[in-house]
Design an enzyme around this catalytic site. Structure first.
Site, PDB file in Angstrom:
ATOM      1  N   LYS A 103       0.868  -1.189   0.000  1.00 45.38           N
ATOM      2  CA  LYS A 103       0.000   0.000   0.000  1.00 45.38           C
ATOM      3  C   LYS A 103       0.893   1.223   0.000  1.00 45.38           C
ATOM      4  O   LYS A 103       2.034   1.172   0.472  1.00 45.38           O
ATOM      5  CB  LYS A 103      -0.878   0.017   1.256  1.00 45.38           C
ATOM      6  CG  LYS A 103      -2.094   0.891   1.127  1.00 45.38           C
ATOM      7  CD  LYS A 103      -3.202   0.189   0.369  1.00 45.38           C
ATOM      8  CE  LYS A 103      -4.415   1.070   0.180  1.00 45.38           C
ATOM      9  NZ  LYS A 103      -5.556   0.291  -0.349  1.00 45.38           N
ATOM     10  N   ASN A 218     -16.037   6.635  -5.153  1.00 42.33           N
ATOM     11  CA  ASN A 218     -16.032   5.573  -6.160  1.00 42.33           C
ATOM     12  C   ASN A 218     -16.762   4.323  -5.660  1.00 42.33           C
ATOM     13  O   ASN A 218     -17.720   3.855  -6.278  1.00 42.33           O
ATOM     14  CB  ASN A 218     -14.569   5.261  -6.521  1.00 42.33           C
ATOM     15  CG  ASN A 218     -14.450   4.097  -7.478  1.00 42.33           C
ATOM     16  OD1 ASN A 218     -14.858   2.991  -7.164  1.00 42.33           O
ATOM     17  ND2 ASN A 218     -13.926   4.345  -8.657  1.00 42.33           N
ATOM     18  N   SER A 357      -8.336  -5.218 -11.026  1.00 43.72           N
ATOM     19  CA  SER A 357      -6.976  -4.703 -11.261  1.00 43.72           C
ATOM     20  C   SER A 357      -6.101  -5.833 -11.800  1.00 43.72           C
ATOM     21  O   SER A 357      -5.278  -5.639 -12.701  1.00 43.72           O
ATOM     22  CB  SER A 357      -6.355  -4.210  -9.948  1.00 43.72           C
ATOM     23  OG  SER A 357      -6.607  -2.848  -9.761  1.00 43.72           O
TER      24      SER A 357
HETATM   25  P1  NAD Z   1     -13.181   8.086  -2.770  1.00 41.91           P
HETATM   26  O1  NAD Z   1     -12.129   9.071  -2.492  1.00 41.91           O
HETATM   27  O2  NAD Z   1     -13.692   7.943  -4.158  1.00 41.91           O
HETATM   28  O3  NAD Z   1     -14.438   8.357  -1.815  1.00 41.91           O
HETATM   29  C1  NAD Z   1     -14.339   8.446  -0.433  1.00 41.91           C
HETATM   30  C2  NAD Z   1     -15.684   8.940   0.081  1.00 41.91           C
HETATM   31  O4  NAD Z   1     -15.662   8.915   1.509  1.00 41.91           O
HETATM   32  C3  NAD Z   1     -16.001  10.377  -0.315  1.00 41.91           C
HETATM   33  O5  NAD Z   1     -17.382  10.494  -0.582  1.00 41.91           O
HETATM   34  C4  NAD Z   1     -15.654  11.176   0.944  1.00 41.91           C
HETATM   35  O6  NAD Z   1     -16.386  12.386   1.027  1.00 41.91           O
HETATM   36  C5  NAD Z   1     -16.086  10.192   1.992  1.00 41.91           C
HETATM   37  N1  NAD Z   1     -15.463  10.427   3.290  1.00 41.91           N
HETATM   38  C6  NAD Z   1     -14.183  10.756   3.566  1.00 41.91           C
HETATM   39  N2  NAD Z   1     -14.037  10.921   4.892  1.00 41.91           N
HETATM   40  C7  NAD Z   1     -15.249  10.670   5.457  1.00 41.91           C
HETATM   41  C8  NAD Z   1     -15.749  10.670   6.775  1.00 41.91           C
HETATM   42  N3  NAD Z   1     -14.959  10.996   7.803  1.00 41.91           N
HETATM   43  N4  NAD Z   1     -17.050  10.363   6.966  1.00 41.91           N
HETATM   44  C9  NAD Z   1     -17.851  10.064   5.935  1.00 41.91           C
HETATM   45  N5  NAD Z   1     -17.453  10.046   4.650  1.00 41.91           N
HETATM   46  C10 NAD Z   1     -16.156  10.359   4.429  1.00 41.91           C
HETATM   47  O7  NAD Z   1     -12.606   6.692  -2.208  1.00 41.91           O
HETATM   48  P2  NAD Z   1     -13.027   5.231  -2.619  1.00 41.91           P
HETATM   49  O8  NAD Z   1     -12.101   4.785  -3.666  1.00 41.91           O
HETATM   50  O9  NAD Z   1     -14.496   5.162  -2.813  1.00 41.91           O
HETATM   51  O10 NAD Z   1     -12.621   4.456  -1.279  1.00 41.91           O
HETATM   52  C11 NAD Z   1     -13.492   4.376  -0.167  1.00 41.91           C
HETATM   53  C12 NAD Z   1     -13.046   3.235   0.705  1.00 41.91           C
HETATM   54  O11 NAD Z   1     -13.067   2.036  -0.066  1.00 41.91           O
HETATM   55  C13 NAD Z   1     -11.627   3.349   1.266  1.00 41.91           C
HETATM   56  O12 NAD Z   1     -11.562   2.782   2.547  1.00 41.91           O
HETATM   57  C14 NAD Z   1     -10.800   2.532   0.308  1.00 41.91           C
HETATM   58  O13 NAD Z   1      -9.607   2.039   0.889  1.00 41.91           O
HETATM   59  C15 NAD Z   1     -11.786   1.414   0.021  1.00 41.91           C
HETATM   60  N6  NAD Z   1     -11.490   0.717  -1.234  1.00 41.91           N
HETATM   61  C16 NAD Z   1     -11.572   1.352  -2.430  1.00 41.91           C
HETATM   62  C17 NAD Z   1     -11.258   0.662  -3.578  1.00 41.91           C
HETATM   63  C18 NAD Z   1     -11.391   1.290  -4.937  1.00 41.91           C
HETATM   64  O14 NAD Z   1     -11.196   0.572  -5.927  1.00 41.91           O
HETATM   65  N7  NAD Z   1     -11.747   2.532  -5.057  1.00 41.91           N
HETATM   66  C19 NAD Z   1     -10.847  -0.677  -3.506  1.00 41.91           C
HETATM   67  C20 NAD Z   1     -10.785  -1.300  -2.253  1.00 41.91           C
HETATM   68  C21 NAD Z   1     -11.101  -0.579  -1.122  1.00 41.91           C
END
Ligand code: NAD
Length: 423
Positions: A103, A218, A357
């Site tokens: 990571k 996302n 991925s």
């Molecule tokens: P992103 O940046 O697209 O979205 C994050 C969202 O969380 C946003 O809407 C943001 O406003 C919100 N957020 C941030 N802090 C917050 C809080 N304190 N309270 C409430 N909402 C909050 O990120 P993402 O890619 O959607 O990732 C979200 C989670 O999913 C993360 O934990 C990430 O590690 C996990 N994840 C994502 C992926 C991926 O492919 N995108 C894959 C595996 C895991």
């Protein structure tokens, strides 16, 4: 409260209470193999030089090249990156994907940067770490506040430094440069495939299932959209600035919420007068209220440590689908298990991202292109197979799904270490 890495080690320790893990394997699994820290210089738009702290933790390559996302967030720190890299190791092993775990992160609020500064930072991250990564060594991907554009810049910078275009060095890229369209929806889709399977097993109808989702990025948005389109009822949504909650059993349309958010920059831009945002149907709330609201399914899709010992007892959902990494602390986990809440753990629920991925990397390194339909079908197959394998272990030892996932994954990593002659 314990740190994310302490929580991760506690989860590893839980495995040893169920199955024998050799002392040698445990010793190797308790520490990351490599930890890189770099200073990333960026000339800011105001002419001043600013140095940002970046990390890459390569936890284990026992089962294959390191793999894991890069996060741009003000709270990024080495402990968090270590925990996330450990979870990637578990996730790839659980899904049967031939990768290890890694990571990365940069301590920055990307919302404070211009596009030029963001591009400089992304390229600077690669300049600092290019000798340590690559399609056969460590393949980064997007995570919180990084996206396909960031991956495109990073792949370009890596390619410049190598002297040839290396599409397989990063995943989650734009489609025009080796990305695959299924990647951007994969995390939310993978989680939704599992929820839909569980609801069908329970013989419930989607229209009777009320879902609240924390995090509208996302992962959270795609999950909300797929669930809404399949007839599930979305009753709560939130982002970092707040939540909206449906009144009187009303259903929210995530497309309409996104449109309002784009226009107003706030999720409670939805909470306004007009046809798609009728004040009578929704009310503004806090993230804390959203987590504890009356619903059937809760989907944490934002950041770590959201369900803790202080709010776990108030969770009303009977199913929690962890799209975020590490949203539930181990102590809260025990409370949820005692309350008979079904927790689909992060290492499975959000594994759609790394699975697709892997498909992207396969296509890049083999110079082939699969159709989106084929990619999505392969995702369904892997998600459901892994779910069934996890359920079998859970039943065999009468343990919760998270511990079952870790048992399966740790056994696979230990087998790899044995087969490589490490232990
Ligand atoms: P992103 O940046 O697209 O979205 C994050 C969202 O969380 C946003 O809407 C943001 O406003 C919100 N957020 C941030 N802090 C917050 C809080 N304190 N309270 C409430 N909402 C909050 O990120 P993402 O890619 O959607 O990732 C979200 C989670 O999913 C993360 O934990 C990430 O590690 C996990 N994840 C994502 C992926 C991926 O492919 N995108 C894959 C595996 C895991």
């Amino acid at each position: 409260m314990k740190t994310p890495f302490e929580n991760a080690l506690k989860q590893l320790d839980n495995v040893t209470k169920i199955v024998d893990v050799s002392a040698d394997a445990l010793e190797l699994l308790q520490k990351p193999q490599r930890v890189h820290e770099v200073a990333i210089p960026v000339r800011m738009d105001n002419g001043k030089m600013k140095s940002f702290r970046g990390y890459r933790v390569q936890y284990s390559n026992a089962r294959g090249p390191y793999k894991g996302g890069i996060r741009f967030h003000p709270d990024v720190n080495i402990d968090e990156v270590k925990a996330l890299s450990f979870w990637m190791t578990i996730k790839c092993a659980l899904m049967g994907i031939p990768y290890g775990g890694a990571k990365g992160g940069v301590e920055v609020n990307p919302k404070d940067l211009s596009q030029r500064e963001l591009q400089e930072l992304s390229r600077g991250y690669v300049r600092g770490l290019y000798l340590e990564i690559g399609p056969k060594i460590d393949i980064p991907a997007p995570d919180v506040y990084t996206n396909e554009q960031v991956m495109g810049w990073m792949m370009d910078q890596y390619s410049l430094l190598q002297g040839y275009t290396s599409l397989g060095a990063f995943t989650g890229k734009p489609v025009e440069i080796g990305g695959i369209s299924a990647r951007s929806t994969a995390t939310g889709r993978g989680g939704f495939i599992l929820l839909d399977k569980i609801i069908k097993e329970k013989k419930k109808k989607p229209k009777d299932v009320r879902i609240a989702i924390q995090g509208f990025g996302n992962a959270g948005y795609v999950f909300a959209k797929l669930a809404h389109d399949a007839g599930y009822k979305i009753v709560g949504l939130s982002d970092s600035r707040g939540a909206i909650i449906a009144k009187n059993g009303k259903n929210m349309d995530p497309h309409a919420v996104l449109e309002r958010k784009m226009k107003k920059g706030l999720i409670d831009g939805m909470y306004c007068k007009g046809s798609v945002c009728d004040e009578e149907n929704f009310s503004a709330a806090s993230n804390e209220e959203l987590l504890e609201m009356d619903c059937d399914v809760l989907v944490p899709a934002a950041i770590e440590d959201q369900i803790t010992e202080s709010n776990a007892k108030n969770i009303k959902a009977s199913i929690v689908v962890e799209l975020a990494n590490g949203p539930t602390t181990p102590y809260a986990d025990e409370i949820l298990f005692k309350k008979n809440i079904c927790v689909v753990p992060d290492v499975l629920a959000n594994a759609g991202g790394v699975t697709v991925s892997y498909f992207e990397w396969l296509q890049n390194t083999q110079n082939t292109v699969w159709s989106e339909e084929e990619t999505n079908q392969k995702l369904v197959d892997i998600m459901i197979d892994s779910y069934k394998n996890m359920k079998k272990i859970s039943k065999k030892y009468s343990i919760d799904y998270r511990t079952a996932s870790f048992v399966l994954a740790v056994e696979r990593v230990e087998d790899a270490m044995k087969n490589r002659g490490w232990i």
